[in-house]
Write a protein that holds these residues in place. Sequence first.
Motif, PDB file in Angstrom:
ATOM      1  N   LYS A 182       2.847  -3.002  14.140  1.00 32.11           N
ATOM      2  CA  LYS A 182       2.747  -4.410  13.750  1.00 32.11           C
ATOM      3  C   LYS A 182       2.367  -4.610  12.282  1.00 32.11           C
ATOM      4  CE  LYS A 182       1.630  -6.003  18.331  1.00 32.11           C
ATOM      5  NZ  LYS A 182       0.678  -6.670  19.201  1.00 32.11           N
ATOM      6  N   TYR A 183       1.685  -3.624  11.691  1.00 31.55           N
ATOM      7  CA  TYR A 183       1.197  -3.780  10.324  1.00 31.55           C
ATOM      8  C   TYR A 183       1.506  -2.541   9.494  1.00 31.55           C
ATOM      9  CZ  TYR A 183      -1.512  -7.676  12.140  1.00 31.55           C
ATOM     10  OH  TYR A 183      -1.889  -8.852  12.726  1.00 31.55           O
ATOM     11  N   ARG A 184       1.859  -2.785   8.236  1.00 31.82           N
ATOM     12  CA  ARG A 184       2.041  -1.700   7.273  1.00 31.82           C
ATOM     13  C   ARG A 184       1.260  -2.085   6.025  1.00 31.82           C
ATOM     14  NH1 ARG A 184       5.596  -0.529   3.194  1.00 31.82           N
ATOM     15  NH2 ARG A 184       5.758   1.668   2.753  1.00 31.82           N
ATOM     16  N   PHE A 185       0.305  -1.235   5.643  1.00 28.50           N
ATOM     17  CA  PHE A 185      -0.573  -1.527   4.516  1.00 28.50           C
ATOM     18  C   PHE A 185      -0.185  -0.694   3.299  1.00 28.50           C
ATOM     19  CE2 PHE A 185      -3.096  -2.504   8.269  1.00 28.50           C
ATOM     20  CZ  PHE A 185      -3.529  -3.780   7.965  1.00 28.50           C
ATOM     21  N   MET A 204       7.288  -6.731  11.723  1.00 30.46           N
ATOM     22  CA  MET A 204       6.176  -5.982  11.149  1.00 30.46           C
ATOM     23  C   MET A 204       5.673  -6.713   9.902  1.00 30.46           C
ATOM     24  SD  MET A 204       5.943  -2.122   9.611  1.00 30.46           S
ATOM     25  CE  MET A 204       6.041  -1.358  11.187  1.00 30.46           C
ATOM     26  N   LYS A 205       4.370  -6.883   9.822  1.00 26.32           N
ATOM     27  CA  LYS A 205       3.744  -7.519   8.663  1.00 26.32           C
ATOM     28  C   LYS A 205       3.475  -6.458   7.599  1.00 26.32           C
ATOM     29  CE  LYS A 205       2.933 -11.707  10.279  1.00 26.32           C
ATOM     30  NZ  LYS A 205       3.546 -12.867   9.741  1.00 26.32           N
ATOM     31  N   LYS A 206       3.897  -6.764   6.370  1.00 26.95           N
ATOM     32  CA  LYS A 206       3.629  -5.874   5.241  1.00 26.95           C
ATOM     33  C   LYS A 206       2.524  -6.500   4.410  1.00 26.95           C
ATOM     34  CE  LYS A 206       8.223  -3.948   5.071  1.00 26.95           C
ATOM     35  NZ  LYS A 206       9.425  -3.786   4.267  1.00 26.95           N
ATOM     36  N   VAL A 207       1.428  -5.764   4.272  1.00 28.78           N
ATOM     37  CA  VAL A 207       0.235  -6.283   3.615  1.00 28.78           C
ATOM     38  C   VAL A 207      -0.035  -5.500   2.342  1.00 28.78           C
ATOM     39  CG1 VAL A 207      -2.213  -6.805   3.903  1.00 28.78           C
ATOM     40  CG2 VAL A 207      -0.703  -6.826   5.891  1.00 28.78           C
ATOM     41  N   CYS A 240      -1.290   4.072   6.114  1.00 31.35           N
ATOM     42  CA  CYS A 240      -1.465   3.340   4.861  1.00 31.35           C
ATOM     43  C   CYS A 240      -0.815   4.090   3.699  1.00 31.35           C
ATOM     44  CB  CYS A 240      -2.943   3.147   4.546  1.00 31.35           C
ATOM     45  SG  CYS A 240      -3.856   2.270   5.803  1.00 31.35           S
ATOM     46  N   PHE A 300      -5.485  -0.656  12.719  1.00 29.25           N
ATOM     47  CA  PHE A 300      -4.496  -1.675  13.081  1.00 29.25           C
ATOM     48  C   PHE A 300      -3.294  -1.005  13.737  1.00 29.25           C
ATOM     49  CE2 PHE A 300      -6.983  -4.162  10.238  1.00 29.25           C
ATOM     50  CZ  PHE A 300      -6.747  -5.479  10.580  1.00 29.25           C
TER      51      PHE A 300
END
Length: 133
Positions: free
Chosen positions: A33-36, A1-4, A53, A29
């Motif tokens: 896969k993504y955590r903002f 998981m991408k942390k943005v 988010c 998103f």
Amino acid sequence: MKKVLVIAPTFCRSNCATGQVARHFFPNFPTDKYRFTIICNERWGDVGSIGSCEIVKTPFSPIKDYICRFLFHTPLAHWGNTPDKEWHCWGKEAVDYALRLAQKERFDYIHSICMPASAHVVAYELKKKLGIP
């Protein structure tokens, strides 16, 4: 998981086109896969939860805002408005908040959203200190 880590000062501002676009963009998103984590300005109130988010509000200084607005109408306008007044009213505190947040959580990259332009300055300062793109 991408942390943005997202730097978006106007994210919570209801009547701002930049904030509205961001509020509709990030929740679309894939959550697996993504955590903002979105750093925004406490000045604009609350928009509730936005998908997965995490919204982090940083302090805004109305006194610094007033001084920058005053300087804008004098020959010293460039002192309080470089890159914009938000850097003095919000940006420096946002860098400190983000650095403390980065100590607890490792982010994969930083995404900044303009307006105001100081959001990019905040992201650049974080890039220099954290070494992430």
